[in-house]
Write an enzyme that holds these catalytic residues in place. Structure first.
Site, PDB file in Angstrom:
ATOM      1  N   THR A  96      -0.850   7.582  -1.062  1.00 25.33           N
ATOM      2  CA  THR A  96      -2.130   7.512  -1.776  1.00 25.33           C
ATOM      3  C   THR A  96      -3.039   6.385  -1.270  1.00 25.33           C
ATOM      4  O   THR A  96      -4.227   6.376  -1.588  1.00 25.33           O
ATOM      5  CB  THR A  96      -1.888   7.293  -3.277  1.00 25.33           C
ATOM      6  OG1 THR A  96      -1.264   6.007  -3.458  1.00 25.33           O
ATOM      7  CG2 THR A  96      -0.976   8.370  -3.844  1.00 25.33           C
ATOM      8  N   ASP A 105      -2.180  -4.008  12.855  1.00 27.21           N
ATOM      9  CA  ASP A 105      -1.632  -4.449  11.568  1.00 27.21           C
ATOM     10  C   ASP A 105      -1.467  -5.965  11.600  1.00 27.21           C
ATOM     11  O   ASP A 105      -0.631  -6.494  12.321  1.00 27.21           O
ATOM     12  CB  ASP A 105      -0.291  -3.776  11.311  1.00 27.21           C
ATOM     13  CG  ASP A 105       0.245  -4.075   9.914  1.00 27.21           C
ATOM     14  OD1 ASP A 105       0.552  -5.252   9.648  1.00 27.21           O
ATOM     15  OD2 ASP A 105       0.359  -3.148   9.104  1.00 27.21           O
ATOM     16  N   ARG A 107       0.849  -1.190   0.000  1.00 28.86           N
ATOM     17  CA  ARG A 107       0.000   0.000   0.000  1.00 28.86           C
ATOM     18  C   ARG A 107       0.879   1.234   0.000  1.00 28.86           C
ATOM     19  O   ARG A 107       1.690   1.432   0.901  1.00 28.86           O
ATOM     20  CB  ARG A 107      -0.919  -0.018   1.227  1.00 28.86           C
ATOM     21  CG  ARG A 107      -1.937   1.101   1.227  1.00 28.86           C
ATOM     22  CD  ARG A 107      -3.017   0.854   2.247  1.00 28.86           C
ATOM     23  NE  ARG A 107      -2.526   0.902   3.618  1.00 28.86           N
ATOM     24  CZ  ARG A 107      -3.315   0.926   4.687  1.00 28.86           C
ATOM     25  NH1 ARG A 107      -4.623   0.859   4.535  1.00 28.86           N
ATOM     26  NH2 ARG A 107      -2.810   0.983   5.904  1.00 28.86           N
ATOM     27  N   ASP A 146       2.118  -7.373  10.805  1.00 31.92           N
ATOM     28  CA  ASP A 146       3.065  -7.182  11.906  1.00 31.92           C
ATOM     29  C   ASP A 146       2.787  -8.144  13.049  1.00 31.92           C
ATOM     30  O   ASP A 146       3.715  -8.668  13.667  1.00 31.92           O
ATOM     31  CB  ASP A 146       3.001  -5.727  12.426  1.00 31.92           C
ATOM     32  CG  ASP A 146       3.699  -4.753  11.491  1.00 31.92           C
ATOM     33  OD1 ASP A 146       4.497  -5.201  10.644  1.00 31.92           O
ATOM     34  OD2 ASP A 146       3.452  -3.534  11.618  1.00 31.92           O
TER      35      ASP A 146
END
Length: 209
Positions: A108, A200, A104, A203
């Site tokens: 943006t 996340d 990602r 992670d």
């Protein structure tokens, strides 16, 4: 929302709650994800095609039903999708596996592809895309678009968590793709994370920051 399947089995919800806790260790998170993915696989494969084979029981010959796992492809969106992949394969070990590498763009929030590897004869196969989170929907949309170029028989998308924004984005882009999830959380925050969410997923699976 007719194409969204919320898997609210008590075991799925229990394990998801344990995974959400911020004090869950990497080892615990990974183990729970494996177990939860196996449970979700039962729902995701509920409508798989069957075929008749002749077998011998200890008493007689009979015709019985089997699935053709070789016609199924689990497609992992790297890297976090690999956390779901293992649990799915424990239920359908004959399935083929594909990988889509997407990251990602932090500015943006759009998905950028860096890897794409699929089995042969995708036009004969049913595809199940796996990724723990359906957040902005950008990665899921990009993955589905690439897979549609190979004309598979069907595509499903499986995630642990999503939110109204992610569901709306994927359905707007690909209304034919069924979404399977264990929870639809409240919303996306300004950083593109699902809240309350579980942080996340990548992670937490791999113990990185």
């Amino acid at each position: 929302m007719s194409n969204v399947h919320l898997i609210n089995h008590p075991l799925v919800q229990h394990k998801l709650t344990l995974m959400r806790r911020k004090d869950a260790s990497t080892n615990t998170f990974r183990r729970l994800l494996n177990e939860l993915s196996s449970l979700m696989a039962y729902e995701v494969t509920r409508d798989m095609a069957m075929q008749d084979v002749e077998i011998e029981t200890p008493l007689e010959t009979m015709t019985a039903k089997v699935i053709d796992g070789k016609k199924l492809v689990f497609v992992s969106i790297l890297r976090a999708g690999n956390g779901i992949l293992e649990g799915m394969l424990s239920v359908v070990p004959g399935a083929r596996v594909g990988h889509v590498g997407l990251y990602r763009d932090p500015k943006t929030l759009t998905a950028v592809e860096y890897y794409f590897k699929m089995p042969k004869d995708m036009h004969e196969r049913d595809v199940v895309i796996v990724d723990p989170m359906l957040a902005t929907g950008n990665s899921a949309i990009a993955a589905v678009e690439r897979l549609k170029e190979l004309n598979p028989k069907s595509i499903k998308f499986v995630c642990l968590l999503t939110c109204p924004e992610g569901v709306a984005a994927l359905q707007a882009a690909h209304p034919d793709v069924a979404i399977y999830t264990a929870a639809i959380d409240r919303q996306l925050n300004s950083h593109g994370y699902i809240v309350p969410g579980l942080g996340d997923a990548g992670d937490r699976i791999f113990g990185t920051q």
